[in-house]
Design a protein around this motif. Structure first.
Motif, PDB file in Angstrom:
ATOM      1  N   SER A 127     -15.328  25.415  14.605  1.00  0.00           N
ATOM      2  CA  SER A 127     -15.222  24.212  13.779  1.00  0.00           C
ATOM      3  C   SER A 127     -15.488  24.527  12.308  1.00  0.00           C
ATOM      4  CB  SER A 127     -16.192  23.140  14.277  1.00  0.00           C
ATOM      5  OG  SER A 127     -17.531  23.498  14.007  1.00  0.00           O
ATOM      6  N   VAL A 180     -13.699  15.002  11.334  1.00  0.00           N
ATOM      7  CA  VAL A 180     -13.056  13.683  11.250  1.00  0.00           C
ATOM      8  C   VAL A 180     -13.432  12.945   9.967  1.00  0.00           C
ATOM      9  CG1 VAL A 180     -12.870  11.409  12.336  1.00  0.00           C
ATOM     10  CG2 VAL A 180     -12.940  13.472  13.756  1.00  0.00           C
ATOM     11  N   ILE A 213     -11.798  14.567  19.859  1.00  0.00           N
ATOM     12  CA  ILE A 213     -12.212  15.829  19.247  1.00  0.00           C
ATOM     13  C   ILE A 213     -13.600  16.231  19.734  1.00  0.00           C
ATOM     14  CG2 ILE A 213     -12.781  16.965  17.055  1.00  0.00           C
ATOM     15  CD1 ILE A 213     -10.556  15.420  15.758  1.00  0.00           C
ATOM     16  N   SER A 214     -14.481  15.241  19.940  1.00  0.00           N
ATOM     17  CA  SER A 214     -15.839  15.535  20.411  1.00  0.00           C
ATOM     18  C   SER A 214     -15.844  16.117  21.813  1.00  0.00           C
ATOM     19  CB  SER A 214     -16.694  14.258  20.385  1.00  0.00           C
ATOM     20  OG  SER A 214     -16.881  13.792  19.079  1.00  0.00           O
ATOM     21  N   ASN A 217      -8.417  21.621   9.561  1.00  0.00           N
ATOM     22  CA  ASN A 217      -8.813  20.354  10.185  1.00  0.00           C
ATOM     23  C   ASN A 217      -8.112  19.158   9.541  1.00  0.00           C
ATOM     24  OD1 ASN A 217     -10.566  20.794   7.821  1.00  0.00           O
ATOM     25  ND2 ASN A 217     -11.521  18.867   8.447  1.00  0.00           N
ATOM     26  N   PRO A 221      -4.238  22.675  19.058  1.00  0.00           N
ATOM     27  CA  PRO A 221      -4.320  21.623  20.089  1.00  0.00           C
ATOM     28  C   PRO A 221      -3.526  21.956  21.344  1.00  0.00           C
ATOM     29  CG  PRO A 221      -3.921  20.656  17.925  1.00  0.00           C
ATOM     30  CD  PRO A 221      -3.748  22.135  17.779  1.00  0.00           C
ATOM     31  N   ILE A 247      -5.526  16.445  11.516  1.00  0.00           N
ATOM     32  CA  ILE A 247      -5.825  15.021  11.631  1.00  0.00           C
ATOM     33  C   ILE A 247      -4.888  14.155  10.794  1.00  0.00           C
ATOM     34  CG2 ILE A 247      -7.641  13.292  11.246  1.00  0.00           C
ATOM     35  CD1 ILE A 247      -9.693  15.409  11.768  1.00  0.00           C
ATOM     36  N   ALA A 276     -17.609  17.663  15.143  1.00  0.00           N
ATOM     37  CA  ALA A 276     -16.476  16.741  15.033  1.00  0.00           C
ATOM     38  C   ALA A 276     -16.672  15.738  13.906  1.00  0.00           C
ATOM     39  CB  ALA A 276     -16.269  16.011  16.359  1.00  0.00           C
TER      40      ALA A 276
END
Length: 470
Positions: free
Chosen positions: A80, A130, A117-118, A89, A256, A93, A126
């Motif tokens: 992350s 986010v 995402i979590s 990221n 993803p 998104i 996350a």
């Protein structure tokens, strides 16, 4: 068959009560857990040296049980961090931002994205993934920063973390403590997580809309700056521009897809628990390694180690408080024999099972009492601010009560897990609430206060549902 209780059983039970009492008073339980382990060892072995050694051995036992969970979370945090620092990221998104055109859509879209995402990255990482991208969009359409924080908090640290269906760290801990397969806890938790999630989020949404209508909440209420919340995601310009826009778009699609392939593999190969966690962890590790080499090129070898170290620091900082309390509660089952030898009465099935049998013969226990007790114990153990430190206790008590009533162990275990995570995992107690508050620039105490009513109502409704499922 009735098993006679001896001093070991009463010592264990006394320390369980003491640990709960300390948690209610928001005091640390590490010293108490160590004293409990040592006293149990001293009574069992009549040897100071063996009891002292047993404390260390129990820590090793707990670490062995927890190490898979610690590692996968550490690796996912490492991934992350590089996604945030390279800006991938934001690209991942960005398509979601087109769906946000009203405050209501902002609340639900941000919440659902946060939840999904979590499941893969855990809530704390996350939040940064986010919040930094979707917060400005939400505020542009009129959703207050506090509303964004509530959505991320309830969907991430609440729904996603309490179920933990993908990484399966939480259900693994509770399942081990209850002595049942992790798949049983996952299956039993699905209806309870749905009920808890629906009740809390709908209640919170209604309260936010009401306060906006009355003028108590505005888009800038409590708003400061998101800079304080982006410390772990901060990056220099070289990191942000290391990958071309084409590479970022390509990677934002591929990453993803790789995790989606993991989900397919879990269903096709029937992977659960440690096997499912290992698949997610291995995938995250390889993605992190590839991103490091693509981003830093010549320095990529050193950077991979740097990111792993950052992830491990996070993992052990989070789970450090869990190890002593897990070490104590594991003694309620087979760990006692492994650490101190076969020193329980003939016919004993472990301290917790023995207490459950004794309870069945002395106290009238029914599904209602059991469910209310598990919710209360889960919530109480969450008061120390770490949702994970108490879920082993929830699993042990679920085992005790299910033995007494003869059914419902998976449902009771899932209920205790949900209560512990919702209270201690970051919706009411500022263990993981602060990241969401910091990202949105709102007062963490105000965020906790706003979460109280929805979470309490949700726990009440979920407990009633659990009573009928036992």
């Amino acid at each position: 068959m009735e098993t006679s209780l001896i001093s070991l059983h009463w010592i264990y039970l006394s320390f369980v009560v003491l640990i709960i009492g300390f948690m209610i008073r928001r005091r640390d339980t590490t010293l108490l857990c160590v004293l409990g382990i040592m006293l149990l060892g001293l009574v069992a072995t009549h040897s100071i040296s063996d009891s002292v050694s047993g404390v260390f051995s129990s820590f090793i036992y707990a670490i062995k049980e927890l190490i898979g969970t610690i590692l996968v979370i550490s690796i996912i945090v490492s991934l992350s961090k590089i996604l945030i620092r390279t800006g991938i990221n934001e690209v991942m998104i960005s398509p979601i931002t087109r769906l946000i055109s009203t405050p209501s859509l902002a609340f639900w879209v941000i919440g659902i994205v946060m939840m999904v995402i979590s499941w893969f990255f855990w809530p704390s990482p996350a939040v940064a993934l986010v919040g930094a991208v979707l917060l400005p969009v939400a505020m542009r359409v009129g959703l207050p920063a506090l509303g964004v924080a509530v959505a991320m908090n309830l969907f991430g640290h609440g729904i996603a973390l309490s179920g933990d269906f993908v990484i399966q760290g939480a259900p693994k801990l509770t399942a081990d403590a209850a002595g049942i397969p992790v798949g049983d806890v996952l299956q039993a938790s699905i209806p309870l997580v749905i009920v808890m999630g629906a009740v809390t989020t709908v209640t919170a949404f209604w309260m936010i809309k009401r306060d906006m209508r009355l003028g108590w909440l505005t888009p800038s209420t409590g708003r400061t700056t998101i800079a304080s919340g982006l410390e772990e995601g901060s990056a220099d310009s070289a990191e942000r521009t290391a990958l071309s826009p084409v590479w970022k778009r390509l990677l934002a699609i591929v990453i993803p897809i790789l995790f989606a392939a993991d989900i397919v593999a879990m269903f096709k190969l029937d992977l659960q628990g440690g096997d499912a966690t290992a698949l997610i962890g291995g995938t995250a590790l390889f993605i992190m390694l590839i991103l490091s080499m693509l981003t830093y090129r010549g320095a990529g070898l050193e950077k991979t180690t740097s990111y792993l170290v950052e992830g491990f620091q996070f993992g052990f900082r989070v789970f450090g408080p869990v190890i002593p309390i897990a070490a104590f509660f594991y003694l309620g089952d087979s760990a006692f024999i492994d650490i101190f030898g076969k020193l329980l009465p003939e016919g004993s099935h472990g301290i917790v099972n023995d207490l459950g049998l004794a309870l069945a013969n002395t106290v009238p226990v029914n599904p209602t009492v059991s469910a209310v007790t598990l919710t209360s114990v889960g919530a109480i153990t969450g008061l120390d601010g770490s949702g994970f430190s108490g879920i082993s206790l929830a699993g042990s008590i679920a085992q005790l009560f299910s033995t007494a009533i003869g059914s419902g162990i998976a449902t009771l275990t899932a209920l205790g897990q949900i209560a512990a995570i919702w209270v201690g995992g970051g919706t009411l107690i500022p263990w993981a609430l602060i990241p969401a508050a910091a990202i949105c620039g709102v007062d963490p105490f105000e965020l906790a206060r706003r979460n109280v009513k929805p979470v309490v109502i949700g726990l009440l409704v979920t407990t009633i549902v659990a009573i009928f499922l036992i």
